[in-house]
Design an enzyme around this catalytic site. Sequence first.
Site, PDB file in Angstrom:
ATOM      1  N   ASN A   6      48.722  80.780  22.610  1.00  0.00           N
ATOM      2  CA  ASN A   6      48.492  80.669  24.053  1.00  0.00           C
ATOM      3  C   ASN A   6      49.168  81.849  24.745  1.00  0.00           C
ATOM      4  O   ASN A   6      50.387  81.899  24.834  1.00  0.00           O
ATOM      5  CB  ASN A   6      49.085  79.334  24.551  1.00  0.00           C
ATOM      6  N   LYS A   8      49.074  82.623  27.826  1.00  0.00           N
ATOM      7  CA  LYS A   8      49.438  82.342  29.226  1.00  0.00           C
ATOM      8  C   LYS A   8      48.926  83.478  30.123  1.00  0.00           C
ATOM      9  O   LYS A   8      47.852  84.014  29.872  1.00  0.00           O
ATOM     10  CB  LYS A   8      50.948  82.141  29.358  1.00  0.00           C
ATOM     11  N   HIS A  92      47.735  71.601  29.599  1.00  0.00           N
ATOM     12  CA  HIS A  92      49.010  72.238  29.243  1.00  0.00           C
ATOM     13  C   HIS A  92      50.077  71.818  30.253  1.00  0.00           C
ATOM     14  O   HIS A  92      49.789  71.632  31.430  1.00  0.00           O
ATOM     15  CB  HIS A  92      48.835  73.767  29.243  1.00  0.00           C
ATOM     16  N   GLU A  94      52.291  73.401  31.755  1.00  0.00           N
ATOM     17  CA  GLU A  94      52.419  74.278  32.938  1.00  0.00           C
ATOM     18  C   GLU A  94      51.344  73.930  33.970  1.00  0.00           C
ATOM     19  O   GLU A  94      51.580  74.010  35.175  1.00  0.00           O
ATOM     20  CB  GLU A  94      52.359  75.752  32.500  1.00  0.00           C
ATOM     21  N   GLU A 162      53.558  68.901  22.805  1.00  0.00           N
ATOM     22  CA  GLU A 162      54.412  69.976  23.304  1.00  0.00           C
ATOM     23  C   GLU A 162      55.489  69.373  24.204  1.00  0.00           C
ATOM     24  O   GLU A 162      55.258  69.154  25.401  1.00  0.00           O
ATOM     25  CB  GLU A 162      53.582  70.977  24.110  1.00  0.00           C
ATOM     26  N   GLY A 168      58.991  77.573  25.842  1.00  0.00           N
ATOM     27  CA  GLY A 168      59.540  78.817  26.393  1.00  0.00           C
ATOM     28  C   GLY A 168      61.048  78.800  26.562  1.00  0.00           C
ATOM     29  O   GLY A 168      61.618  79.664  27.226  1.00  0.00           O
ATOM     30  N   SER A 198      58.406  76.591  21.347  1.00  0.00           N
ATOM     31  CA  SER A 198      59.299  77.570  20.716  1.00  0.00           C
ATOM     32  C   SER A 198      59.095  77.680  19.203  1.00  0.00           C
ATOM     33  O   SER A 198      60.052  77.825  18.450  1.00  0.00           O
ATOM     34  CB  SER A 198      60.768  77.255  21.051  1.00  0.00           C
TER      35      SER A 198
HETATM   36  C1  PEP Z   1      53.016  77.005  24.944  1.00  0.00           C
HETATM   37  O1  PEP Z   1      52.893  77.712  25.921  1.00  0.00           O
HETATM   38  O2  PEP Z   1      52.110  76.204  24.661  1.00  0.00           O
HETATM   39  C2  PEP Z   1      54.217  77.117  24.125  1.00  0.00           C
HETATM   40  C3  PEP Z   1      54.389  76.271  23.144  1.00  0.00           C
HETATM   41  O3  PEP Z   1      55.099  78.127  24.448  1.00  0.00           O
HETATM   42  P1  PEP Z   1      56.367  78.632  23.577  1.00  0.00           P
HETATM   43  O4  PEP Z   1      55.918  78.782  22.153  1.00  0.00           O
HETATM   44  O5  PEP Z   1      56.751  79.932  24.200  1.00  0.00           O
HETATM   45  O6  PEP Z   1      57.442  77.589  23.713  1.00  0.00           O
END
Ligand code: PEP
Length: 239
Positions: A6, A8, A92, A94, A162, A168, A198
């Site tokens: 992803n 973003k 997601h 976000e 997630e 992040g 992460s």
């Molecule tokens: C994501 O944006 O779906 C995500 C898991 O980000 P990160 O790997 O940076 O934590």
Amino acid sequence: MLIAGNWKMFKGPAEAEAFAVELRGRLEGVSGVDVAVCPPYTSLAAVVQALDRSEIAVYAQNVHWAGDGAYTGEVSPAMLLELGVAGSIVGHSERRQLFGETDETTAQRAAAALAAGLRVIACVGETESEREAGETEAVVRRQTEAIRDAVGTHDGLTLAYEPVWAIGTGKTATPAMAQDAHATIRSVLDVPILYGGSVKADNAAELCGQPDVDGALVGGASLFVDSFASICETAARIS
Ligand code: PEP
């Protein structure tokens, strides 16, 4: 096993295309893992072209439920299909936290995208305060039920667990935490389930090695060819 990156709101068309060409070369000969990248809307066409006739799929990061209409700022499933996009992320965290996405709109997006012929990665996960309050299971169950009630099991549907506090932040769910949440999700909806939060080259094997973890949704580490390709290679090795 699926590894999805992803991106973003990173990588405009030129940077995205160069990245896709490099990734394609790097992953040539890697088999046993499905790979997808999720560029921002304006970079989709360039990446679809750069990955034409490769094994790497291109997904959007969001998709609307309507075929067309007065929905400023939104993009329909048919528009993505016309570009050659294979699927989309929906729900997601976000989108849920910053843009008012709800269980209901996530489910609507998932159902419409699947009905149109896109694949879908639908995200669920608890916030830090929900985990601290002991609500993790109830939250992921509620979010998953909303998707199940709109879609049921569907060949094109993948879920992503997630935990919001792990996105992040460099904090990762322990493999046991991930496994627990994935087992809960699977008890509601038996489809492939990715872990996200992460994921890096050095923790991918342990996380993806859990029995109910079917791959990873990768944010930060998907922005660099080396780290993303390493995660894909690890997944190929253990799958
Ligand atoms: C994501 O944006 O779906 C995500 C898991 O980000 P990160 O790997 O940076 O934590």
